[in-house]
Scaffold this motif. Structure first.
Motif, PDB file in Angstrom:
ATOM      1  N   TYR A  85      -2.381  -2.818  -7.272  1.00 47.37           N
ATOM      2  CA  TYR A  85      -2.251  -1.390  -6.974  1.00 47.37           C
ATOM      3  C   TYR A  85      -3.347  -0.649  -7.733  1.00 47.37           C
ATOM      4  O   TYR A  85      -3.471  -0.809  -8.945  1.00 47.37           O
ATOM      5  N   THR A 115      -2.458   5.734  -4.145  1.00 47.41           N
ATOM      6  CA  THR A 115      -2.538   4.330  -4.541  1.00 47.41           C
ATOM      7  C   THR A 115      -2.903   3.459  -3.341  1.00 47.41           C
ATOM      8  O   THR A 115      -2.371   3.653  -2.256  1.00 47.41           O
ATOM      9  N   ALA A 159      -2.454  -0.342  -2.058  1.00 48.68           N
ATOM     10  CA  ALA A 159      -1.782  -1.629  -2.243  1.00 48.68           C
ATOM     11  C   ALA A 159      -2.681  -2.650  -1.548  1.00 48.68           C
ATOM     12  O   ALA A 159      -2.883  -2.584  -0.330  1.00 48.68           O
ATOM     13  N   TRP A 175       3.330  -1.769   6.097  1.00 46.84           N
ATOM     14  CA  TRP A 175       3.979  -1.613   4.797  1.00 46.84           C
ATOM     15  C   TRP A 175       5.188  -0.721   5.022  1.00 46.84           C
ATOM     16  O   TRP A 175       5.062   0.374   5.565  1.00 46.84           O
ATOM     17  N   LYS A 186       2.260   6.722  -4.902  1.00 46.39           N
ATOM     18  CA  LYS A 186       2.614   5.952  -6.104  1.00 46.39           C
ATOM     19  C   LYS A 186       4.073   5.512  -6.080  1.00 46.39           C
ATOM     20  O   LYS A 186       4.413   4.419  -6.522  1.00 46.39           O
ATOM     21  N   GLN A 243       5.708   4.631  -3.596  1.00 47.75           N
ATOM     22  CA  GLN A 243       5.929   3.685  -2.508  1.00 47.75           C
ATOM     23  C   GLN A 243       5.549   2.252  -2.878  1.00 47.75           C
ATOM     24  O   GLN A 243       5.530   1.369  -2.030  1.00 47.75           O
ATOM     25  N   ARG A 244       5.242   2.021  -4.152  1.00 46.06           N
ATOM     26  CA  ARG A 244       4.988   0.650  -4.628  1.00 46.06           C
ATOM     27  C   ARG A 244       6.263  -0.171  -4.457  1.00 46.06           C
ATOM     28  O   ARG A 244       7.359   0.374  -4.415  1.00 46.06           O
ATOM     29  N   GLY A 258       6.556  -4.523  -7.470  1.00 46.37           N
ATOM     30  CA  GLY A 258       6.170  -3.135  -7.681  1.00 46.37           C
ATOM     31  C   GLY A 258       5.023  -2.948  -8.653  1.00 46.37           C
ATOM     32  O   GLY A 258       4.571  -1.819  -8.879  1.00 46.37           O
ATOM     33  N   SER A 259       4.524  -4.040  -9.233  1.00 47.23           N
ATOM     34  CA  SER A 259       3.354  -3.968 -10.116  1.00 47.23           C
ATOM     35  C   SER A 259       2.434  -5.141  -9.784  1.00 47.23           C
ATOM     36  O   SER A 259       2.820  -6.067  -9.074  1.00 47.23           O
ATOM     37  N   ASP A 260       1.210  -5.096 -10.310  1.00 49.29           N
ATOM     38  CA  ASP A 260       0.235  -6.146 -10.040  1.00 49.29           C
ATOM     39  C   ASP A 260       0.836  -7.517 -10.348  1.00 49.29           C
ATOM     40  O   ASP A 260       1.418  -7.715 -11.421  1.00 49.29           O
TER      41      ASP A 260
END
Length: 192
Positions: free
Chosen positions: A65, A78, A80, A106, A151, A153-154, A174-176
Motif C-alpha cells: 500500500y 492509497t 493497493a 477490489w 486509506k 479501504q485497505r 490490511g498492511s504490506d
C-alpha cells in the motif's frame, strides 16, 4: 437490508464473509486465503487474437500500500499493488479481461467495488512484475494488479472473474505483506 443500516455497517456486522449466501452475489463463491492458487479458465478471446483459453493457475502473493508509486499519486489516498503469479500448466493461457466480462476488482471493506487500473493505478508497472498477456504452456509469469483506493479501504477482497465466468476471491491483508515484498518495492524504485 433495513433502511436505517448503512452499507458499511451491514457488510461489517451482517454479511457472512465467504458464506456464499447469494444475497451479495456470492452464491457458491468461497473466499480463499491470500497466497492460495485458484485454477481458472483462461480468456476465451484474448485481445491480441492469440490462443489463451486453457487452464490458468492464478496466485496473488504480495500486497503493498503506497500513496505514491512510480511517479503516480493516488487520487483516493492509497494504491493497493498486488503481485500475481500466473501459470499455464497444460496449454497457452491468458487472463480474462474486462472487455470479456472478466478480470480483476477490489471489494473494499465497506462493499464498494473498484476496477483494476482506475485513475493512475494503470501506470504502475514495477520491474520484474510486468507480465500479463499470454503465458506459454508449462511456463509462468509475474504481473501486478493495482487499485486506487481510500486509506480506509485497505484489507479488502481481491476478486478475479475468469474466461468461463467463474469468480474467485481472496481476502487481502490490511498492511504490506507477502514473500515478494522487498523485490516488489525495488521494482517500483525510479520514475520510468
Amino acid at each position: 437490508m433495513a433502511d436505517d443500516v448503512s452499507q458499511a455497517d451491514w457488510m461489517k456486522y451482517c454479511s457472512d464473509e465467504g458464506a456464499g449466501t447469494g444475497g451479495d452475489g456470492t452464491e457458491g463463491v468461497e473466499t480463499l486465503k491470500f497466497g492460495t492458487t485458484a485454477k481458472t479458465v483462461g480468456a476465451q478471446s484474448p485481445v491480441d487474437g492469440s490462443p489463451g483459453g486453457e487452464m490458468l493457475e492464478v496466485t496473488p502473493t504480495t500486497v503493498v500500500y503506497q500513496a505514491e508509486a512510480m511517479a503516480s499519486k493516488s487520487e483516493n489516498g492509497t494504491f493497493a499493488i498486488i503481485t500475481v503469479k500466473d501459470r499455464a500448466p497444460r496449454g497457452t493461457a491468458t487472463e480474462s479481461a474486462p472487455i470479456e466480462g472478466g478480470g480483476w476488482q477490489w471489494i473494499a471493506p465497506d462493499g464498494q467495488a473498484l476496477d483494476e487500473g482506475d485513475n493512475d493505478a494503470s501506470s504502475i508497472t514495477p520491474r520484474g512484475f510486468t507480465g500479463g498477456g499470454m503465458v506459454p504452456a508449462g511456463a509462468w509469469a509475474w504481473q501486478t494488479v493495482s487499485f486506487d483506493i481510500g486509506k480506509e479501504q485497505r484489507g479488502g477482497t481481491l476478486v478475479y472473474t475468469d474466461g468461463g465466468g467463474q469468480t474467485f476471491r481472496w481476502k487481502v491483508p490490511g498492511s504490506d505483506a507477502g514473500p515478494e515484498l522487498a523485490e516488489l518495492r525495488r521494482g517500483m524504485e525510479g520514475n520510468y
